[in-house]
Design an enzyme around this catalytic site. Structure first.
Site, PDB file in Angstrom:
ATOM      1  N   TRP A 117      40.461  36.657  44.018  1.00  0.00           N
ATOM      2  CA  TRP A 117      41.745  36.894  44.650  1.00  0.00           C
ATOM      3  C   TRP A 117      42.157  35.812  45.844  1.00  0.00           C
ATOM      4  CZ3 TRP A 117      45.457  38.547  41.864  1.00  0.00           C
ATOM      5  CH2 TRP A 117      45.289  39.826  41.031  1.00  0.00           C
TER       6      TRP A 117
ATOM      7  N   ASP B   5      43.835  40.168  53.132  1.00  0.00           N
ATOM      8  CA  ASP B   5      44.386  40.665  51.647  1.00  0.00           C
ATOM      9  C   ASP B   5      43.578  42.303  51.574  1.00  0.00           C
ATOM     10  OD1 ASP B   5      45.021  41.841  49.348  1.00  0.00           O
ATOM     11  OD2 ASP B   5      44.671  39.897  48.216  1.00  0.00           O
TER      12      ASP B   5
ATOM     13  N   LYS C  10      46.764  50.182  44.354  1.00  0.00           N
ATOM     14  CA  LYS C  10      45.431  50.791  44.349  1.00  0.00           C
ATOM     15  C   LYS C  10      45.131  51.934  45.219  1.00  0.00           C
ATOM     16  CE  LYS C  10      44.504  46.395  42.682  1.00  0.00           C
ATOM     17  NZ  LYS C  10      44.861  44.835  42.937  1.00  0.00           N
TER      18      LYS C  10
END
Ligand code: PLP
Length: 359
Positions: free
Chosen positions: A102, A171, A195
């Site tokens: 990511w 993030d 999530k």
């Protein structure tokens, strides 16, 4: 009704109590005679929901008035573009610490809009560690420093907050609300919802107010944090249903005892699962001990030829979504807030049984 133990990496499990509340509310939300999906986002009930959810989130993470709380659409991926577009002028340099897929994606997205300096990169060991902070090559006058506190795919989590002078951009898609954090250390925190917050479709951005004036003047309205800050995230129609579910999740978290209580349960869940992996020769996890994720636990079977059997038998036993990411292989159990300790116990029990039969 039969609910499975869901170890999905995302969209992920939601608390059963929240799902039951949604079911109760569906046809007639708050006596409106309509579902929450059918009411105006400018109506009294929804405006109240928006204010309450922000207040509850501020309480959960102890967010001060120096920060704005935004709920855009577009997921974490859109924030990978919005970070440079809101913080860096063309020609500015932003530092990126890349400890997983990511972070790598965030760096390549930013490179379209500003200079990117990769200050550290853990790809040399397949993203199984966090490079020592003293070895990072930070640039002078960086517009910001971006990092990924929890890398969801390889299962690597920071146990520290990086230092330095540049505003920190994090993030936190896969570990937000899993433990207390010191928001004042960050310039920007962003997270996709699916999530640890709620359904896909809504995104959380926590941004220090003093950073809101740095956006490029030609930024599209919807790519500008300040547009959301100035309109209570109603710069256009927000994702109302996803926001409603997030509000229920925040209330559920408060009822559980907040992020302190979640941190305790999450710590227990992760340590017993890693212990089960480490005490066996049949399972293994390649990540350095100091940076193993409490949320995403990848594990490899000694004999990859048994992967398909493991997936098939675990599924039959009511344990779902354990297939590892294709870039890592093996298995991955994502054990976010809504995955109960009993689910983790059930997984560990299954792993022992499977090893007895096939090991
Ligand atoms: C899931 C995930 C993303 C992608 O989120 P989207 O909401 O699908 O854009 C980004 N970063 C991390 C750390 C993630 O876990």
């Amino acid at each position: 009704m039969s609910r499975v133990h869901n170890f999905s990496a995302g969209p992920a499990a939601l608390p059963l109590e929240v799902l039951e509340q949604i079911k109760n509310d569906l046809l007639d939300w708050q006596g409106t005679g309509m579902s929450v999906m059918e009411v105006s986002h400018r109506g009294k009930e929804f405006v109240e929901l928006a204010a309450r959810s922000e207040a509850n989130l501020r309480k959960l993470l102890a967010i001060s008035d120096d920060y704005s709380v935004l709920f855009p659409q577009g997921g974490a991926t859109m924030q990978m573009a919005m970070a440079p577009l809101n913080l860096a002028a063309p020609g500015d340099t932003a530092d990126y610490v890349v400890t997983g897929s990511w972070g790598k994606k965030a760096a390549s997205e930013a490179a379209k809009f500003c200079n990117v300096n990769v200050a550290a990169d853990a790809s040399d060991r397949k993203f199984t560690y966090i490079p020592d902070e003293s070895a990072w090559s930070l640039s002078d006058n960086a517009a910001y420093l971006h990092f990924t506190p929890n890398e969801t795919i390889a299962g690597v989590e920071f146990s520290f907050v990086p230092g330095g002078d540049a505003p920190l951009v994090a993030d936190m898609s896969s570990n937000i609300l899993s433990q207390p954090i010191d928001v004042s250390r960050y310039g920007v925190i962003y997270a996709g919802a699916q999530k640890n917050i709620g359904p896909a479709g809504i995104t959380l951005v926590i941004v220090k107010n003093e950073l809101l004036d740095r956006a490029r003047s030609d930024n599209p309205h919807l790519m500008t944090w300040k547009s959301y800050a100035d309109s209570d995230s109603m710069t256009n129609t927000p994702p109302t249903f996803a926001w409603y579910v997030a509000d229920l999740v925040f209330a559920w978290l408060i009822k559980q005892g907040g992020v302190e209580a979640m941190a305790e349960v999450n710590g227990r869940k992760a340590s017993k699962l890693y212990a089960a992996i480490d005490t066996s020769d049949f399972y293994s996890n390649p990540v350095d001990l100091g940076c193993r994720s409490r949320m995403n636990v990848p594990f490899i079977l000694a004999d990859a030829g048994l992967d398909a059997v493991f997936l098939q038998e675990s599924h039959a036993a009511g344990l779902t979504n354990l297939k590892g990411h294709r870039s890592v292989g093996g298995m991955r159990a994502s054990i976010y807030n809504a995955v109960s300790e009993q689910s983790v116990d059930a997984l560990i029990g299954f792993m022992h049984e499977f090893e007895k039969q096939h090991g």
